[in-house]
Each structure stands twice: as structure tokens, then as C-alpha cells.
Write a protein that holds these residues in place. Structure first.
Motif, PDB file in Angstrom:
ATOM      1  N   ARG A   1       0.868  -1.182   0.000  1.00 43.23           N
ATOM      2  CA  ARG A   1       0.000   0.000   0.000  1.00 43.23           C
ATOM      3  C   ARG A   1       0.898   1.224   0.000  1.00 43.23           C
ATOM      4  O   ARG A   1       1.377   1.675   1.037  1.00 43.23           O
ATOM      5  N   PRO A   2       1.170   1.785  -1.188  1.00 42.04           N
ATOM      6  CA  PRO A   2       2.130   2.895  -1.275  1.00 42.04           C
ATOM      7  C   PRO A   2       1.649   4.118  -0.505  1.00 42.04           C
ATOM      8  O   PRO A   2       0.457   4.434  -0.489  1.00 42.04           O
ATOM      9  N   ASP A   3       2.588   4.765   0.140  1.00 39.21           N
ATOM     10  CA  ASP A   3       2.274   6.029   0.798  1.00 39.21           C
ATOM     11  C   ASP A   3       2.145   7.135  -0.240  1.00 39.21           C
ATOM     12  O   ASP A   3       2.660   7.029  -1.356  1.00 39.21           O
ATOM     13  N   VAL A   4       1.480   8.218   0.156  1.00 39.00           N
ATOM     14  CA  VAL A   4       1.346   9.371  -0.734  1.00 39.00           C
ATOM     15  C   VAL A   4       2.714  10.034  -0.877  1.00 39.00           C
ATOM     16  O   VAL A   4       3.378  10.319   0.129  1.00 39.00           O
ATOM     17  N   PRO A   5       3.173  10.269  -2.100  1.00 35.43           N
ATOM     18  CA  PRO A   5       4.470  10.948  -2.256  1.00 35.43           C
ATOM     19  C   PRO A   5       4.423  12.329  -1.628  1.00 35.43           C
ATOM     20  O   PRO A   5       3.471  13.080  -1.825  1.00 35.43           O
ATOM     21  N   GLU A   6       5.429  12.643  -0.843  1.00 37.96           N
ATOM     22  CA  GLU A   6       5.499  13.930  -0.167  1.00 37.96           C
ATOM     23  C   GLU A   6       6.663  14.730  -0.725  1.00 37.96           C
ATOM     24  O   GLU A   6       7.723  14.190  -1.040  1.00 37.96           O
ATOM     25  N   GLU A   7       6.420  16.049  -0.836  1.00 37.65           N
ATOM     26  CA  GLU A   7       7.484  16.941  -1.273  1.00 37.65           C
ATOM     27  C   GLU A   7       8.482  17.133  -0.140  1.00 37.65           C
ATOM     28  O   GLU A   7       8.102  17.304   1.013  1.00 37.65           O
ATOM     29  N   VAL A   8       9.759  17.152  -0.485  1.00 36.12           N
ATOM     30  CA  VAL A   8      10.807  17.327   0.520  1.00 36.12           C
ATOM     31  C   VAL A   8      10.732  18.738   1.078  1.00 36.12           C
ATOM     32  O   VAL A   8      10.693  19.720   0.335  1.00 36.12           O
ATOM     33  N   GLY A   9      10.690  18.836   2.398  1.00 38.78           N
ATOM     34  CA  GLY A   9      10.670  20.144   3.034  1.00 38.78           C
ATOM     35  C   GLY A   9       9.308  20.792   3.088  1.00 38.78           C
ATOM     36  O   GLY A   9       9.198  21.957   3.426  1.00 38.78           O
ATOM     37  N   SER A  10       8.238  20.074   2.733  1.00 41.05           N
ATOM     38  CA  SER A  10       6.915  20.682   2.726  1.00 41.05           C
ATOM     39  C   SER A  10       6.297  20.749   4.120  1.00 41.05           C
ATOM     40  O   SER A  10       5.422  21.562   4.362  1.00 41.05           O
ATOM     41  N   ALA A  11       6.700  19.883   5.036  1.00 40.72           N
ATOM     42  CA  ALA A  11       6.114  19.867   6.377  1.00 40.72           C
ATOM     43  C   ALA A  11       6.760  20.944   7.244  1.00 40.72           C
ATOM     44  O   ALA A  11       7.963  21.190   7.183  1.00 40.72           O
ATOM     45  N   THR A  12       5.923  21.602   8.043  1.00 41.82           N
ATOM     46  CA  THR A  12       6.416  22.606   8.975  1.00 41.82           C
ATOM     47  C   THR A  12       6.864  21.934  10.269  1.00 41.82           C
ATOM     48  O   THR A  12       6.579  20.762  10.515  1.00 41.82           O
ATOM     49  N   LEU A  13       7.557  22.717  11.099  1.00 41.66           N
ATOM     50  CA  LEU A  13       8.037  22.181  12.376  1.00 41.66           C
ATOM     51  C   LEU A  13       6.865  21.780  13.263  1.00 41.66           C
ATOM     52  O   LEU A  13       6.925  20.763  13.958  1.00 41.66           O
ATOM     53  N   TRP A  14       5.771  22.556  13.251  1.00 35.44           N
ATOM     54  CA  TRP A  14       4.608  22.228  14.067  1.00 35.44           C
ATOM     55  C   TRP A  14       3.967  20.927  13.604  1.00 35.44           C
ATOM     56  O   TRP A  14       3.468  20.154  14.417  1.00 35.44           O
ATOM     57  N   GLU A  15       3.942  20.657  12.292  1.00 37.97           N
ATOM     58  CA  GLU A  15       3.368  19.423  11.772  1.00 37.97           C
ATOM     59  C   GLU A  15       4.205  18.206  12.140  1.00 37.97           C
ATOM     60  O   GLU A  15       3.679  17.091  12.225  1.00 37.97           O
ATOM     61  N   LEU A  16       5.504  18.398  12.331  1.00 38.67           N
ATOM     62  CA  LEU A  16       6.365  17.278  12.688  1.00 38.67           C
ATOM     63  C   LEU A  16       6.259  16.909  14.164  1.00 38.67           C
ATOM     64  O   LEU A  16       6.669  15.813  14.548  1.00 38.67           O
ATOM     65  N   VAL A  17       5.721  17.799  14.983  1.00 38.93           N
ATOM     66  CA  VAL A  17       5.572  17.502  16.413  1.00 38.93           C
ATOM     67  C   VAL A  17       4.418  16.514  16.586  1.00 38.93           C
ATOM     68  O   VAL A  17       3.341  16.707  16.021  1.00 38.93           O
ATOM     69  N   PRO A  18       4.598  15.423  17.332  1.00 37.94           N
ATOM     70  CA  PRO A  18       3.507  14.453  17.525  1.00 37.94           C
ATOM     71  C   PRO A  18       2.273  15.107  18.130  1.00 37.94           C
ATOM     72  O   PRO A  18       2.365  16.070  18.894  1.00 37.94           O
ATOM     73  N   ALA A  19       1.104  14.549  17.792  1.00 37.27           N
ATOM     74  CA  ALA A  19      -0.159  15.122  18.273  1.00 37.27           C
ATOM     75  C   ALA A  19      -0.253  15.087  19.794  1.00 37.27           C
ATOM     76  O   ALA A  19      -0.787  16.007  20.423  1.00 37.27           O
TER      77      ALA A  19
END
Length: 394
Positions: free
Chosen positions: A242-260
Motif C-alpha cells: 500500500r504505497p504512501d502518498v508521495p510527499e514533497e521534501v521540506g513541505s512539512a512545517t516544524l509544528w506538523e512534525l511535532v507528535p499530536a
């Protein structure tokens, strides 16, 4: 001879008035509250297990996930979940001859990735494949129709996996094999079959399912869906791609990388700081009045403003200030309101003082240019006449 032991002195930090004691008594309540909230925040961030979500996600317990089927397969087979085509290729190459490759959401794969997977020569199950995937894995097969209702279909074929499962909810896309293609269609409908198995020259097979609903947690226990899924994926090794959605490099912000969980734990900490600030910022008592550092006499203020008028030669403003001051003091003496018009003021002043009304008009409401602003002597004459008129109005 008896000796007396010297009196014991309390430790330095235990004196009732010591600074350490006062600090402990003042800070123990806030420290206890902050410690409790920190512990609750840590428990909130660590206490809830996060599950993946998505259609046919192998670890998702949601209705459209496939966690139930994956756990059943994992009991009898060596199951590998792959998130990229490279991982799936490595898993198939490590496996033995009895291997089934399940390909889901193949629209996320590039054409060259599909060709590489098709060239592995393993038995494959395609779930609602794209036309490009059909051309790579099952040449000669094509989508020819669709069934959108929620009814079940009968097997209508000799394929053991379908015949033993019985009726199943495989309503979705329908497929038909072209001439010269060795294929077997099951679960027939008006425009094709809901399941099509195509044989390759090397002995491997590609099974095409027109829908993934029978594999989901919601539909797995309906009709013969579970039996059909387990029969199609019966092998020693199962590779679930089940392939993951391709993500652009550097598109995620620091807040998005913090676990919920960590983000949620910040809420009680922020509330604690706010309550602590309100507690420490309370008023300690009534305001204390303070005397002014210096007293300035009214005459000095008047002289200072007069000096400014003189330095700027603002005779018009000085004359206006003289007249306004006279009117504020004299109009109430005449029995008039402060907003009375010039006619009423001149008439009342003439009646009280006996002055000529025309002279009063020129004095109090002059025409432009004002003759009393021609020079400093004229301004002094204006002040004298206003003082004389003020004396006659008493």
C-alpha cells in the motif's frame, strides 16, 4: 563534678524566619500544582495509542481499514507490509515460491515501478487497479463496466477460491479478457466479471478485484467476503503493498512534525502559566497617592504662553484668547446662556454699560482684518478696553 552539655541549636535552614523557610512556604503550593499538571500532560501525550487511518490501511481499525484481515493473514502466513515499490520488490525476492503480492492504490506508483513489480513473476492480487496497472500485470484484460449497488454476486465459475467462498460483495468495477487471453471470470454481471484471474505464460496468475470493500473491516464478515479474501491470499508469504502518498521534501512545517500527543500536552501547561501569572499579578493593596515633585504657579503658566504668542507674533490668537476670556466671565453676569449669539450679547452689554452697540461690535466681534492685531500697542489697547468694559458690567 557535673558537666552540662551545650544547648543544641536548630539547623540553619529551619529557623522560623529564615529566607529558605519563607521561600518554601510561598512556593510549595504553585510547585505542587505545576508538578501535577506536568504529570497529567505527560500521561495525555503517552497514554493514547495512535492508529493509522485510510482505505485498506493494514493497521487501521476504522471501518474502511484492513486490520482484521491482516491479523487473520498474519496467523497463517509470513506477512510483510510494504510502503514503497522498492520495499515490495525486496520482500518478494526474499520470499519463497509460494508468495502472493497484494497491490493497493496503484495510482500512486510510477509506470516504471508497475513494470518492475509485474516482472517479478509472483502471483498477484490487484484491487481496483488502474488501466496502466492492468496493462502491466494482465495484458489483454480491460474494465468494461460497473455495478454500484450493494448486493452480492454469485461465483458462477470453477475457481476454487470463489466457489468455496460462495456469494460475496464484489460489486464494483467489472472486467473482461480479450481474445487469446487465458483468463477465468467470476461473479459475473451484465458487463463483465467482478473478479478476473489471468494466467501468465510463466505459470503465475494475476487476480483482479473490482472493489476493495470485501477486504475492509466493515464488510469482511458479510456473506462470503472473509472466505474469498483468505482463499485468494492463501500463501506462505504475503506482501501487502500500500504505497504512501508521495510527499514533497521540506513541505512539512516544524509544528506538523511535532507528535499530536505533545501538541495536546502544551494546552494544560499554557493554562498553568496563565493561572500562575494571574495569581502572581494580583493587586497587593490600595494605590498610594504621591505628591507632585514641583508646584507651578498659574502666573508662570500665563507668562509662558504669552511668551510663546509673542515669539511667534500670534496677535490674532492672543486677541482671540482675550475676547474668549472676557465673554466667559461676562456673559453669565448679563443673564445670558454661554451659547448665546453675538446679537444677544452685544444688546445686553450695551443696555448694562451704556456703550454704543457699534463700538461693542468692533470690540468683541471685529471684522477682518482685526484692527486690534495690527501691532503690540493695539493689542494693549484691546486689553485695556476689555478691562474697562468688564468693570462697567459688574
Amino acid at each position: 563534678m557535673t558537666t552540662t552539655a551545650p544547648p543544641e541549636h536548630p539547623p540553619a535552614g529551619s529557623a522560623p524566619g529564615s529566607a529558605a523557610g519563607r521561600l518554601w512556604r510561598a512556593g510549595r503550593a504553585p510547585a505542587a500544582v505545576i508538578g501535577l499538571l506536568v504529570a497529567v500532560s505527560v500521561l495525555l501525550s503517552l497514554g493514547s495509542e495512535q492508529f493509522p487511518s485510510g482505505h485498506l490501511e493494514p493497521g487501521s481499525p476504522e471501518p474502511d481499514g484492513a486490520r482484521a484481515l491482516v491479523r487473520l493473514l498474519d496467523e497463517d502466513s509470513d506477512l510483510t507490509v510494504a510502503r514503497t515499490s522498492e520495499a515490495a520488490v525486496r520482500a518478494v525476492e526474499r520470499s519463497g515460491e509460494d508468495t502472493v503480492l497484494v497491490v493497493l492504490l496503484d495510482h500512486r506508483l510510477l509506470p516504471e515501478e508497475l513494470d518492475t513489480l509485474a516482472g517479478l513473476g509472483s502471483d498477484t492480487v490487484l484491487v481496483r487497479p488502474s488501466l496502466r496497472s492492468l496493462a502491466a500485470f494482465a495484458p489483454g484484460a480491460d474494465m468494461t463496466g460497473r455495478v454500484d449497488d450493494e448486493r452480492t454476486l454469485e461465483p458462477g465459475c470453477a475457481l476454487p477460491a470463489a466457489a468455496s467462498a460462495g456469494d460475496a460483495g464484489v460489486t464494483g468495477e467489472l472486467y473482461t479478457a480479450g481474445n487469446g487471453v487465458e483468463a477465468l471470470g467470476c461473479y459475473p454481471a451484465a458487463d463483465g466479471s467482478g473478479l478476473l484471474q489471468v494466467a501468465a505464460p510463466d505459470g503465475s496468475t494475476t487476480t483482479v478485484l473490482g472493489t476493495g470493500d470485501p477486504l475492509t473491516n466493515r464488510e469482511l464478515d458479510s456473506a462470503g467476503n472473509a472466505a474469498l479474501a483468505l482463499n485468494l491470499l492463501s500463501a506462505e508469504d504475503v506482501v501487502w503493498l500500500r504505497p504512501d502518498v508521495p510527499e514533497e521534501v521540506g513541505s512539512a512545517t516544524l509544528w506538523e512534525l511535532v507528535p499530536a500527543g505533545v501538541r495536546w500536552s502544551l494546552a494544560p501547561l499554557a493554562l498553568t502559566l496563565l493561572l500562575f501569572a494571574l495569581w502572581r499579578g494580583r493587586r497587593m493593596g490600595a494605590l498610594v497617592p504621591e505628591s507632585l515633585p514641583a508646584l507651578v504657579r498659574a502666573s508662570e503658566t500665563t507668562e509662558g504662553r504669552a511668551g510663546l504668542y509673542q515669539s511667534r507674533k500670534a496677535r490674532d490668537r492672543a486677541a482671540s484668547a482675550l475676547r474668549n476670556g472676557f465673554l466667559e466671565r461676562s456673559v453669565p453676569k448679563l443673564g445670558l446662556r454661554t451659547d448665546s449669539g453675538p446679537d444677544s450679547v452685544v444688546a445686553a452689554a450695551a443696555a448694562r454699560s451704556g456703550e454704543d452697540p457699534q463700538d461693542l461690535w468692533r470690540l468683541l466681534y471685529p471684522s477682518q482684518p482685526d484692527p486690534y492685531t495690527a501691532d503690540d500697542e493695539a493689542m494693549l489697547r484691546l486689553a485695556d478696553e476689555l478691562d474697562r468694559l468688564s468693570g462697567r458690567l459688574r
